[in-house]
Design a protein around this motif. Structure first.
Motif, mmCIF file in Angstrom:
data_model
loop_
_atom_site.group_PDB
_atom_site.id
_atom_site.type_symbol
_atom_site.label_atom_id
_atom_site.label_comp_id
_atom_site.label_asym_id
_atom_site.label_seq_id
_atom_site.Cartn_x
_atom_site.Cartn_y
_atom_site.Cartn_z
ATOM 1 N N LEU A 85 0.830 -1.200 0.000
ATOM 2 C CA LEU A 85 0.000 0.000 0.000
ATOM 3 C C LEU A 85 0.867 1.253 0.000
ATOM 4 O O LEU A 85 1.871 1.339 0.699
ATOM 5 C CB LEU A 85 -0.922 0.018 1.221
ATOM 6 N N ARG B 109 0.648 5.559 0.241
ATOM 7 C CA ARG B 109 -0.181 6.701 0.624
ATOM 8 C C ARG B 109 0.313 7.928 -0.134
ATOM 9 O O ARG B 109 1.478 8.285 -0.068
ATOM 10 C CB ARG B 109 -0.097 6.960 2.120
ATOM 11 N N GLU C 250 -6.135 12.672 0.152
ATOM 12 C CA GLU C 250 -5.261 11.577 0.569
ATOM 13 C C GLU C 250 -5.776 10.282 -0.042
ATOM 14 O O GLU C 250 -6.955 9.961 0.074
ATOM 15 C CB GLU C 250 -5.248 11.458 2.090
ATOM 16 N N LEU D 286 -4.975 6.091 -0.553
ATOM 17 C CA LEU D 286 -4.271 4.889 -0.131
ATOM 18 C C LEU D 286 -4.579 3.807 -1.153
ATOM 19 O O LEU D 286 -5.747 3.506 -1.399
ATOM 20 C CB LEU D 286 -4.743 4.458 1.263
#
Length: 123
Positions: free
Chosen positions: A8, A10, A87, A89
Motif C-alpha cells: 500500500l 499513501r 489523501e 491509499l
C-alpha cells in the motif's frame, strides 16, 4: 487477488488555496474510484469548487462514495484559505498521472477572479 499491506502507498496533497472546476474534478473523482490511477483502497479529502462550496469526499473499496457539501460559508472572494487536501491509499498508484490530472482540474487565478466578479459583482 490478495493484497499485502506492505504494497500500500499513501499519496497526500495539500490543496489549501486551490479551487477546482466541478466538471473536470467530477471526471477525475470518477476515474480515481474506478482505478484509472491504481487500485484504490481508500480516499479522503476536502476540496473547494468554483462556486465557493467546500466538499468532503470519502471512498473505501467495496463501499459507495460519500460526497457531501460542507455546511460552511461559500468562499466568494479570492482564493480560499481554509484547509483542504486529498489523501489516497492504494496499490500501484500512478503518482505522476494522479498529480498532473488533479492539477489539470484546478482553476487559474484569472478564471477564478473573472468568475467571482461575474457571480458577485466584486473584484
Amino acid at each position: 487477488m490478495n493484497t499485502n499491506t506492505a504494497q500500500l502507498v499513501r499519496w497526500q496533497q495539500d490543496l489549501t488555496g486551490q479551487v477546482f472546476d466541478p466538471a473536470s474534478f467530477n471526471v477525475f473523482w470518477s476515474e480515481l474510484r474506478q482505478g484509472a490511477y491504481g487500485k484504490i483502497h481508500q480516499v479522503q479529502g476536502i476540496v473547494e469548487l468554483l462556486d465557493g462550496s467546500a466538499w468532503q469526499l470519502s471512498f473505501s473499496m467495496g463501499d459507495l462514495p460519500v460526497e457531501a457539501e460542507l455546511p460552511v460559508e461559500r468562499w466568494i472572494t479570492g482564493k480560499p484559505t481554509r484547509p483542504s487536501h486529498l489523501e489516497v491509499l492504494g496499490v500501484d498508484l500512478a503518482i505522476d498521472s494522479l498529480t498532473s490530472t488533479l492539477q489539470d482540474c484546478e482553476i487559474s487565478d484569472e478564471l477564478l477572479t473573472n468568475y467571482q466578479t461575474q457571480a458577485g459583482g466584486k473584484s
